[in-house]
Design a protein around this motif. Sequence first.
Motif, PDB file in Angstrom:
ATOM      1  N   UNK A   1       0.828  -1.204   0.000  1.00 39.43           N
ATOM      2  CA  UNK A   1       0.000   0.000   0.000  1.00 39.43           C
ATOM      3  C   UNK A   1       0.868   1.263   0.000  1.00 39.43           C
ATOM      4  N   UNK A   2       1.964   1.218   0.751  1.00 45.59           N
ATOM      5  CA  UNK A   2       2.857   2.378   0.826  1.00 45.59           C
ATOM      6  C   UNK A   2       3.422   2.698  -0.553  1.00 45.59           C
ATOM      7  N   UNK A   3       3.992   1.711  -1.203  1.00 49.00           N
ATOM      8  CA  UNK A   3       4.609   1.921  -2.510  1.00 49.00           C
ATOM      9  C   UNK A   3       3.583   2.362  -3.545  1.00 49.00           C
ATOM     10  N   UNK A   4       2.391   1.773  -3.492  1.00 46.25           N
ATOM     11  CA  UNK A   4       1.327   2.138  -4.429  1.00 46.25           C
ATOM     12  C   UNK A   4       0.978   3.621  -4.298  1.00 46.25           C
TER      13      UNK A   4
ATOM     14  N   UNK B   1      10.124  -2.721  -1.895  1.00 43.48           N
ATOM     15  CA  UNK B   1       9.714  -3.404  -0.676  1.00 43.48           C
ATOM     16  C   UNK B   1      10.764  -4.445  -0.297  1.00 43.48           C
ATOM     17  N   UNK B   2      11.119  -4.470   0.981  1.00 43.15           N
ATOM     18  CA  UNK B   2      12.011  -5.502   1.513  1.00 43.15           C
ATOM     19  C   UNK B   2      11.168  -6.656   2.059  1.00 43.15           C
TER      20      UNK B   2
ATOM     21  N   UNK C   1      -1.671   7.736   2.983  1.00 43.85           N
ATOM     22  CA  UNK C   1      -1.731   6.314   2.673  1.00 43.85           C
ATOM     23  C   UNK C   1      -3.167   5.799   2.721  1.00 43.85           C
ATOM     24  N   UNK C   2      -3.616   5.248   1.609  1.00 47.57           N
ATOM     25  CA  UNK C   2      -4.923   4.624   1.485  1.00 47.57           C
ATOM     26  C   UNK C   2      -4.750   3.180   1.021  1.00 47.57           C
ATOM     27  N   UNK C   3      -5.760   2.353   1.267  1.00 44.19           N
ATOM     28  CA  UNK C   3      -5.675   0.955   0.861  1.00 44.19           C
ATOM     29  C   UNK C   3      -5.721   0.848  -0.661  1.00 44.19           C
ATOM     30  N   UNK C   4      -4.743   0.164  -1.210  1.00 42.91           N
ATOM     31  CA  UNK C   4      -4.602   0.040  -2.658  1.00 42.91           C
ATOM     32  C   UNK C   4      -5.892  -0.446  -3.312  1.00 42.91           C
ATOM     33  N   UNK C   5      -6.504  -1.451  -2.728  1.00 43.14           N
ATOM     34  CA  UNK C   5      -7.705  -2.057  -3.312  1.00 43.14           C
ATOM     35  C   UNK C   5      -8.822  -1.030  -3.485  1.00 43.14           C
TER      36      UNK C   5
END
Length: 225
Positions: A67-70, A94-95, A122-126
């Motif tokens: 979610x962060x990267x998105x 992402x690690x 930050x929001x939920x990717x979905x």
Amino acid sequence: WDPTASTDVNTKNCMKNMLNRMFETDENLDPVPIMIESYEQVDDYNWTFKIYEGIKFFDGNECTTEDILFNLERSKTNSSSGKTLLAPIEAIEAVDDYTFTVKTSTIYGSLTTALSNTSCAILEKEWVEKADKGECDWDEVMRNGATGRYYLGGRVIGDYVELIKNPNYFNPDDSAKNEKLLFKIIPEATTRTIMLQSGDADLNVNFDTAAMDEVLKDPNLTLNE
């Protein structure tokens, strides 16, 4: 409610209470970690960040580095602020589910301040993907795909927004201090001052300096400069 598209100050004031960013700024505009448990600037160009485990979106799903990267990639691509603030970022990787790295193309000591911008919320990717496809509206995104101290109650565009305390906030020591917040849109500056004096409002965030003398004379009001 799309943090990469909104430029309205009143909307952002509401969003900051519903949406978490990795960092917020304090009264001195210094970045303070919110979702970030730990971070390290490894060298001039490389950073490592670890988010808290157990950060839940309002729908109960856990926030992860996916979610962060998105959201960061979306901000860097779609937001006018993000395009500028995140331009030095060369790569985000992402690690694991809670750790990610950022590589910059130049020395960028203010990266953490950039990550405090509303466009980096930050929001939920979905849920964002559903909204982008037109499968839901942004009120649904805010009620399900956010992680903030408050969630969206009711609203009438141009009139008010009601926010309700999130009882399941991931950090109890930093949770909401009020059971609810009611943001009212009052166009008239004089009316905003009168509402404070009458007790119909607790705070005016859009203060008109024309009322300065009147407010300073009122022992029941406090002006924060």
